[in-house]
Write a protein that holds these residues in place. Structure first.
Motif, PDB file in Angstrom:
ATOM      1  N   ARG A   1     -53.993 -17.475  30.971  1.00 52.78           N
ATOM      2  CA  ARG A   1     -54.500 -18.047  32.365  1.00 52.78           C
ATOM      3  C   ARG A   1     -53.886 -19.298  32.973  1.00 52.78           C
ATOM      4  N   SER A   2     -52.698 -20.065  32.154  1.00 51.74           N
ATOM      5  CA  SER A   2     -52.237 -21.160  32.759  1.00 51.74           C
ATOM      6  C   SER A   2     -50.841 -21.245  32.589  1.00 51.74           C
ATOM      7  N   GLU A   3     -50.109 -21.294  33.596  1.00 49.33           N
ATOM      8  CA  GLU A   3     -48.588 -21.555  33.567  1.00 49.33           C
ATOM      9  C   GLU A   3     -48.394 -22.916  33.123  1.00 49.33           C
TER      10      GLU A   3
ATOM     11  N   GLU B   1     -55.161 -29.215  29.199  1.00 50.64           N
ATOM     12  CA  GLU B   1     -53.691 -29.003  29.860  1.00 50.64           C
ATOM     13  C   GLU B   1     -53.649 -28.208  30.867  1.00 50.64           C
ATOM     14  N   ALA B   2     -54.860 -26.971  31.011  1.00 53.84           N
ATOM     15  CA  ALA B   2     -54.899 -25.965  31.986  1.00 53.84           C
ATOM     16  C   ALA B   2     -55.644 -26.525  33.114  1.00 53.84           C
TER      17      ALA B   2
ATOM     18  N   ILE C   1     -57.697 -18.146  20.381  1.00 53.10           N
ATOM     19  CA  ILE C   1     -58.346 -18.681  21.803  1.00 53.10           C
ATOM     20  C   ILE C   1     -57.204 -19.437  22.474  1.00 53.10           C
ATOM     21  N   VAL C   2     -56.441 -20.265  21.963  1.00 58.03           N
ATOM     22  CA  VAL C   2     -55.361 -21.119  22.849  1.00 58.03           C
ATOM     23  C   VAL C   2     -54.495 -19.943  23.574  1.00 58.03           C
ATOM     24  N   LEU C   3     -54.301 -19.077  22.854  1.00 59.27           N
ATOM     25  CA  LEU C   3     -53.501 -17.807  23.601  1.00 59.27           C
ATOM     26  C   LEU C   3     -54.127 -17.346  24.727  1.00 59.27           C
TER      27      LEU C   3
ATOM     28  N   LEU D   1     -48.219 -21.454  29.519  1.00 61.99           N
ATOM     29  CA  LEU D   1     -47.133 -20.462  29.020  1.00 61.99           C
ATOM     30  C   LEU D   1     -46.218 -20.050  30.357  1.00 61.99           C
ATOM     31  N   PRO D   2     -45.181 -20.397  30.206  1.00 65.19           N
ATOM     32  CA  PRO D   2     -44.151 -19.961  31.581  1.00 65.19           C
ATOM     33  C   PRO D   2     -44.352 -18.368  31.991  1.00 65.19           C
ATOM     34  N   GLN D   3     -44.299 -18.262  33.308  1.00 62.89           N
ATOM     35  CA  GLN D   3     -44.453 -16.739  33.767  1.00 62.89           C
ATOM     36  C   GLN D   3     -43.022 -15.955  33.544  1.00 62.89           C
TER      37      GLN D   3
END
Ligand SMILES: N[C@@H](CCC(=O)N[C@@H](CS)C(=O)NCC(=O)O)C(=O)O
Length: 223
Positions: A87-89, A36-37, A80-82, A92-94
């Motif tokens: 590192r990736s929008e 996904e990232a 690990i997923v967290l 995880l939304p900003q």
């Protein structure tokens, strides 16, 4: 991308697992997050049957996945997923409020949903012939059904648990996979559709494809 032999990111996986576990080994959660990232990774398969003693330094319980990226050394797929999500929008939304909601769902998946489904695995598969499992089954089915009902209510008519796909959905759909082969989602059509939507994502399909491609089909012979 993501499988890349030159990547600094290494995931420790198993080289073989019994048939029931193929496609379910928890490194798929980490692979999915990286897909996904759009971040490349390589794998280091170890034996599930004879775990190298040194592996306990990477994963205190001798399990997989373990994860390495330079000085970062991690275990526990949720953590690990967290780490990847931070590192990736894409995961995880900003926006602070939206990010906080995604974190809630990550913990809900691992702490409010998965433990019940883990028990389901014991009652329905690993210990299904045990007397205690037969006795526990009806009350567990009722408890799971109630919890799934609340989850469906929270989902409402949205595609994902919040306004868009996040690491919360990744972990929720990962946990709900424990119900595959059962009819427990059938009474919750919006949740069943949510699960299908999550598992139709290219990142998930690539992650599972990569895991299955790497797993040996025959148990390796150990001298
Ligand atoms: N809470 C851990 C669980 C890891 C886990 O259960 N891994 C399984 C493979 S899916 C394993 O290594 N099983 C072998 C064992 O427990 O010895 C995580 O999410 O990383």
């Amino acid at each position: 991308m993501p499988v890349d032999p030159e990547s600094p990111i290494e995931i420790v996986t198993f080289d073989w697992v019994p048939d029931f576990a193929r496609g379910h080994v928890r490194d798929f959660r980490v692979r999915w997050a990286l897909e996904e990232a759009g971040i490349g990774y390589r794998t280091r398969p170890i034996s599930a049957v004879r775990r190298p003693a040194g592996h306990f330094a990477d994963q205190p319980f001798g399990q997989v996945p373990a994860y390495r990226d330079g000085a970062v050394r991690m275990f526990e797929s949720g953590a690990i997923v967290l780490h990847i999500a931070e590192r990736s929008e894409a995961l995880l939304p900003q926006d602070e409020a939206a990010r906080a909601r995604a974190l809630c769902w990550m913990f809900a998946a691992l702490n409010s949903i998965e433990p019940m489904l883990f028990e389901w695995g014991n009652v329905n598969l690993f210990a299904r012939d045990e007397e205690w499992a037969k006795l526990r089954r009806p009350s567990l089915v009722a408890a799971i059904d109630k919890r799934l009902g609340h989850l469906a209510d929270a989902l409402g008519d949205r595609d994902y648990l919040e306004a868009r796909f996040t690491a919360g959905d990744l972990l929720m759909a990962s946990a709900l996979r424990a119900l595959e082969g059962s009819t427990l989602l059938d009474g919750h059509p919006t949740l069943a559709a949510y699960q299908r939507r999550c598992l139709a994502r290219p990142g998930f399909l690539a992650a599972i494809g990569a895991q299955l491609a790497e797993l040996k089909t025959e148990m390796p012979h150990y001298a």
